[in-house]
Write a protein that holds these residues in place. Structure first.
Motif, PDB file in Angstrom:
ATOM      1  N   GLU A   1      31.820  52.622  40.998  1.00  0.00           N
ATOM      2  CA  GLU A   1      30.995  51.684  40.250  1.00  0.00           C
ATOM      3  C   GLU A   1      30.847  50.401  41.064  1.00  0.00           C
ATOM      4  OE1 GLU A   1      32.892  51.101  36.483  1.00  0.00           O
ATOM      5  OE2 GLU A   1      31.903  52.839  35.580  1.00  0.00           O
ATOM      6  N   VAL A   2      29.627  49.888  41.127  1.00  0.00           N
ATOM      7  CA  VAL A   2      29.341  48.722  41.951  1.00  0.00           C
ATOM      8  C   VAL A   2      28.690  47.625  41.118  1.00  0.00           C
ATOM      9  CG1 VAL A   2      28.020  47.851  43.931  1.00  0.00           C
ATOM     10  CG2 VAL A   2      29.059  50.129  44.028  1.00  0.00           C
ATOM     11  N   ASN A   3      29.224  46.421  41.225  1.00  0.00           N
ATOM     12  CA  ASN A   3      28.583  45.257  40.649  1.00  0.00           C
ATOM     13  C   ASN A   3      27.583  44.746  41.683  1.00  0.00           C
ATOM     14  OD1 ASN A   3      28.097  43.314  38.712  1.00  0.00           O
ATOM     15  ND2 ASN A   3      29.694  41.945  39.454  1.00  0.00           N
ATOM     16  N   PRO A   4      26.284  44.682  41.351  1.00  0.00           N
ATOM     17  CA  PRO A   4      25.271  44.411  42.374  1.00  0.00           C
ATOM     18  C   PRO A   4      25.165  42.945  42.787  1.00  0.00           C
ATOM     19  CG  PRO A   4      24.211  44.713  40.261  1.00  0.00           C
ATOM     20  CD  PRO A   4      25.675  44.985  40.045  1.00  0.00           C
TER      21      PRO A   4
ATOM     22  N   LYS B   1      29.706  45.468  51.097  1.00  0.00           N
ATOM     23  CA  LYS B   1      30.786  46.413  51.378  1.00  0.00           C
ATOM     24  C   LYS B   1      30.384  47.874  51.206  1.00  0.00           C
ATOM     25  CE  LYS B   1      33.722  44.353  48.523  1.00  0.00           C
ATOM     26  NZ  LYS B   1      34.964  44.047  47.786  1.00  0.00           N
ATOM     27  N   LEU B   2      29.132  48.121  50.859  1.00  0.00           N
ATOM     28  CA  LEU B   2      28.716  49.496  50.570  1.00  0.00           C
ATOM     29  C   LEU B   2      28.951  50.430  51.750  1.00  0.00           C
ATOM     30  CD1 LEU B   2      25.382  49.028  48.540  1.00  0.00           C
ATOM     31  CD2 LEU B   2      27.695  49.443  47.667  1.00  0.00           C
ATOM     32  N   LYS B   3      28.596  49.976  52.950  1.00  0.00           N
ATOM     33  CA  LYS B   3      28.772  50.820  54.128  1.00  0.00           C
ATOM     34  C   LYS B   3      30.242  51.150  54.350  1.00  0.00           C
ATOM     35  CE  LYS B   3      26.219  49.972  57.687  1.00  0.00           C
ATOM     36  NZ  LYS B   3      25.655  49.345  58.938  1.00  0.00           N
ATOM     37  N   ASP B   4      31.113  50.150  54.143  1.00  0.00           N
ATOM     38  CA  ASP B   4      32.550  50.376  54.316  1.00  0.00           C
ATOM     39  C   ASP B   4      33.096  51.330  53.264  1.00  0.00           C
ATOM     40  OD1 ASP B   4      32.725  48.724  56.534  1.00  0.00           O
ATOM     41  OD2 ASP B   4      33.085  46.930  55.336  1.00  0.00           O
ATOM     42  N   TYR B   5      32.539  51.271  52.039  1.00  0.00           N
ATOM     43  CA  TYR B   5      32.973  52.218  51.011  1.00  0.00           C
ATOM     44  C   TYR B   5      32.589  53.649  51.410  1.00  0.00           C
ATOM     45  CZ  TYR B   5      34.125  48.422  47.774  1.00  0.00           C
ATOM     46  OH  TYR B   5      34.690  47.331  47.177  1.00  0.00           O
ATOM     47  N   CYS B   6      31.415  53.804  51.981  1.00  0.00           N
ATOM     48  CA  CYS B   6      31.006  55.142  52.446  1.00  0.00           C
ATOM     49  C   CYS B   6      31.965  55.648  53.518  1.00  0.00           C
ATOM     50  CB  CYS B   6      29.580  55.096  52.990  1.00  0.00           C
ATOM     51  SG  CYS B   6      28.310  54.914  51.717  1.00  0.00           S
TER      52      CYS B   6
ATOM     53  N   LEU C   1      18.108  44.594  42.841  1.00  0.00           N
ATOM     54  CA  LEU C   1      17.107  45.367  43.576  1.00  0.00           C
ATOM     55  C   LEU C   1      17.524  45.574  45.033  1.00  0.00           C
ATOM     56  CD1 LEU C   1      13.865  43.711  42.141  1.00  0.00           C
ATOM     57  CD2 LEU C   1      14.805  45.944  41.560  1.00  0.00           C
ATOM     58  N   GLN C   2      18.111  44.548  45.637  1.00  0.00           N
ATOM     59  CA  GLN C   2      18.586  44.684  47.020  1.00  0.00           C
ATOM     60  C   GLN C   2      19.736  45.686  47.118  1.00  0.00           C
ATOM     61  OE1 GLN C   2      19.420  40.638  48.507  1.00  0.00           O
ATOM     62  NE2 GLN C   2      17.662  40.933  49.874  1.00  0.00           N
ATOM     63  N   THR C   3      20.632  45.636  46.137  1.00  0.00           N
ATOM     64  CA  THR C   3      21.777  46.554  46.147  1.00  0.00           C
ATOM     65  C   THR C   3      21.326  47.994  45.982  1.00  0.00           C
ATOM     66  OG1 THR C   3      23.187  44.816  45.204  1.00  0.00           O
ATOM     67  CG2 THR C   3      24.008  47.072  45.083  1.00  0.00           C
ATOM     68  N   ILE C   4      20.366  48.225  45.082  1.00  0.00           N
ATOM     69  CA  ILE C   4      19.830  49.575  44.905  1.00  0.00           C
ATOM     70  C   ILE C   4      19.219  50.079  46.213  1.00  0.00           C
ATOM     71  CG2 ILE C   4      18.054  50.960  43.747  1.00  0.00           C
ATOM     72  CD1 ILE C   4      18.403  49.107  41.296  1.00  0.00           C
ATOM     73  N   GLU C   5      18.458  49.223  46.870  1.00  0.00           N
ATOM     74  CA  GLU C   5      17.811  49.611  48.123  1.00  0.00           C
ATOM     75  C   GLU C   5      18.837  49.988  49.190  1.00  0.00           C
ATOM     76  OE1 GLU C   5      14.671  47.741  51.435  1.00  0.00           O
ATOM     77  OE2 GLU C   5      15.289  46.567  49.681  1.00  0.00           O
ATOM     78  N   GLU C   6      19.882  49.172  49.329  1.00  0.00           N
ATOM     79  CA  GLU C   6      20.901  49.451  50.327  1.00  0.00           C
ATOM     80  C   GLU C   6      21.696  50.709  49.976  1.00  0.00           C
ATOM     81  OE1 GLU C   6      23.574  48.785  53.669  1.00  0.00           O
ATOM     82  OE2 GLU C   6      21.450  48.513  53.175  1.00  0.00           O
ATOM     83  N   ALA C   7      22.028  50.873  48.703  1.00  0.00           N
ATOM     84  CA  ALA C   7      22.779  52.059  48.279  1.00  0.00           C
ATOM     85  C   ALA C   7      21.964  53.326  48.526  1.00  0.00           C
ATOM     86  CB  ALA C   7      23.155  51.940  46.804  1.00  0.00           C
ATOM     87  N   ARG C   8      20.668  53.271  48.250  1.00  0.00           N
ATOM     88  CA  ARG C   8      19.804  54.439  48.470  1.00  0.00           C
ATOM     89  C   ARG C   8      19.682  54.762  49.954  1.00  0.00           C
ATOM     90  NH1 ARG C   8      14.241  54.407  45.274  1.00  0.00           N
ATOM     91  NH2 ARG C   8      14.302  56.535  46.112  1.00  0.00           N
ATOM     92  N   ARG C   9      19.712  53.735  50.798  1.00  0.00           N
ATOM     93  CA  ARG C   9      19.657  53.963  52.244  1.00  0.00           C
ATOM     94  C   ARG C   9      20.905  54.701  52.718  1.00  0.00           C
ATOM     95  NH1 ARG C   9      21.398  51.869  56.957  1.00  0.00           N
ATOM     96  NH2 ARG C   9      22.710  50.307  55.934  1.00  0.00           N
ATOM     97  N   LEU C  10      22.064  54.332  52.125  1.00  0.00           N
ATOM     98  CA  LEU C  10      23.335  54.924  52.545  1.00  0.00           C
ATOM     99  C   LEU C  10      23.599  56.278  51.896  1.00  0.00           C
ATOM    100  CD1 LEU C  10      25.483  51.667  52.323  1.00  0.00           C
ATOM    101  CD2 LEU C  10      24.856  52.865  54.431  1.00  0.00           C
ATOM    102  N   CYS C  11      23.210  56.419  50.624  1.00  0.00           N
ATOM    103  CA  CYS C  11      23.490  57.660  49.872  1.00  0.00           C
ATOM    104  C   CYS C  11      22.226  58.129  49.153  1.00  0.00           C
ATOM    105  CB  CYS C  11      24.599  57.430  48.849  1.00  0.00           C
ATOM    106  SG  CYS C  11      26.201  57.029  49.534  1.00  0.00           S
ATOM    107  N   PRO C  12      21.207  58.519  49.871  1.00  0.00           N
ATOM    108  CA  PRO C  12      19.961  58.933  49.209  1.00  0.00           C
ATOM    109  C   PRO C  12      20.181  60.102  48.256  1.00  0.00           C
ATOM    110  CG  PRO C  12      19.996  59.604  51.526  1.00  0.00           C
ATOM    111  CD  PRO C  12      21.152  58.678  51.329  1.00  0.00           C
ATOM    112  N   GLY C  13      19.651  59.956  47.034  1.00  0.00           N
ATOM    113  CA  GLY C  13      19.798  61.001  46.025  1.00  0.00           C
ATOM    114  C   GLY C  13      21.115  60.961  45.290  1.00  0.00           C
TER     115      GLY C  13
END
Length: 450
Positions: free
Chosen positions: A134-137, A144-149, A181-193
């Motif tokens: 779960e991510v607070n945007p 930190k999204l990339k590091d979580y991946c 909106l920025q967080t959604i965009e970055e998350a989709r780039r890292l984990c599409p779908g």
């Protein structure tokens, strides 16, 4: 109430988080490993991070504002409790992991990696297992999204809640719509779908028209999964007090019902299949972790206030045990350091209680409960026998709200929106059918397959 289902028959069963055309076809979700789910050697695992930077006005979850950082101690204790409960549960495979909270995106990525490492050390955690965070945007969360991946997270659940800045402020959120909106965009780039978006409707002063506009904006940017929650006024929260005092008003129940129905129809038009009361997915991007709850499978709860359901080591004849971990983080830490886990309460579920949970959770899904699935838990009393003779259930069947056929028991498209009013009738009838059989010995505690 959509977010939480309150069950009748004198009990409240915690439901800890469809697309039909007429009767329709539900999302196809694989059944997974064979064998009775209550004793299977596999389980899902939930990890609770209890800390937040602030408390939202509507939230009554188990969360705390930390006085100082104790990331190292929390990491060590989460590892140790995970290890202990895995050993007690006897499971040999973890099918999914979910890091919730609180705000788990406050946890260092190294904590996530450490917990996953201890799981892999003791049991099989498949390389393709769903690992959700779960991510607070906020900008900090996004950074930190990339590091979580890299730490092993394969799916993000983003708590957007609203795309209206004024509403976010009133709800006590610490992010803006731009942040979301920025967080959604970055998350989709890292984990599409593999990005889920949470949004709340029924917010103070919200109208059907403003909700329609907001939903349209969300659908332009979201990924393949949406979780849709009706705002619930929880006692003890700031928002509850504001509404009670008349300082704040929320939409009437009929308006919220209209919002829900509009959202269902709009999401369907955009290719999202509703597979559970609050959850919608495209391309079969369902939450496999949550599906394990709704299918009545075993799950292990780690961390302050976490809940679990499994058959512990050496507990012969037990159908399932409900476990609750100590709520307060400081006390939980002390207990984990002292004895390896912070389990505060253990309750052995009786036969009827187990069936109630299977019923309540299963009916949340659009697919409902298949006959074969019900028989794993209730080999002596089938769905037709349990519910077919009830006058009230027959009325629900005749009105088209409920379907009981060769496939199983489920709500229709119209009935799923009325689940809270349907469940009491099912629970009362289940008790009426099961209790006499328990009392006269036709069903015993050990008659369930082991």
């Amino acid at each position: 109430m959509i977010r939480r289902t309150v069950c009748a028959a004198g009990r409240a069963l915690s439901a800890s988080r469809r697309c039909f055309s007429g009767e329709g076809v539900p999302v196809d979700v694989p059944e997974g490993a064979a064998g009775p789910p209550h004793i299977a050697k596999e389980a899902s695992l939930y990890v609770h991070w209890p800390y937040c930077l602030k408390r939202c006005s509507y939230c009554n979850f188990n969360k705390y504002i930390p006085k100082e950082s104790n990331d190292h101690i929390m990491t060590t204790c989460l590892q140790r409790e995970t290890e202990t409960l895995l050993q007690l549960s006897q499971v040999s495979r973890i099918t999914s992991v979910f890091f919730g909270g609180g705000t788990p995106s406050l946890a260092p990525p190294s904590t996530i990696a450490a917990v996953l490492k201890i799981i892999s050390k003791h049991v099989n955690l498949p390389d393709d297992a769903e690992v959700t965070l779960e991510v607070n945007p906020t900008p900090a969360g996004m950074s930190k999204l990339k590091d979580y991946c890299r730490a092993g997270v394969s799916r993000f659940s983003i708590g957007v809640q609203s795309l209206q800045d004024e509403d976010l402020k009133n709800l006590g959120r610490d992010h803006s719509s731009h942040d979301a909106l920025q967080t959604i965009e970055e998350a989709r780039r890292l984990c599409p779908g593999r990005v889920s978006v949470d949004i709340i409707f029924g917010r103070p002063r919200q109208t059907v028209e403003s909700w329609e506009r907001e939903l349209s904006e969300l659908l332009r940017v979201c990924d393949d999964h949406v979780s849709l929650y009706q705002l619930t006024l929880e006692r003890g929260t700031q928002l509850f007090k504001q509404v009670q005092s008349g300082r704040v008003t929320v939409p009437a129940e009929d308006v919220m019902a209209q919002m829900y129905q509009h959202a269902r129809e709009t999401l369907q038009q955009h290719g999202f299949l509703q597979y559970e009361v609050s959850n919608f997915a495209k391309h079969n991007s369902v939450s496999h972790h949550n599906m394990s709850y709704w299918k009545g499978r075993q799950y292990i709860g780690v961390g302050p206030g976490a809940h679990g359901r499994f058959v512990p080591l050496g507990e012969d004849g037990v159908l399932r045990e409900a476990r609750t971990q100590t709520l307060e983080p400081d006390v939980w830490i002390y207990e984990v350091q002292k004895r390896g886990h912070g389990t505060r309460r253990r309750i052995q579920l009786g036969y009827l209680e187990l069936l109630e949970e299977v019923l309540v959770m299963g009916m949340r899904m659009t697919r409902g409960i298949y006959h074969k699935h019900w028989e794993l838990f209730s080999p002596h009393v089938g769905l037709h026998e349990a519910f077919g003779a009830s006058v009230e259930v027959q009325d629900l069947l005749q009105s088209g709200k409920l379907i009981l056929d060769d496939r199983g028991l489920r709500c229709s498209w119209e009935g799923l929106a009325l689940l809270d009013s349907i469940l009491p009738a099912l629970l009362v009838e289940l008790e009426r059918q099961i209790l006499p059989r328990l009392s006269d010995g036709r069903i015993t505690k050990t008659s369930n397959p082991h």
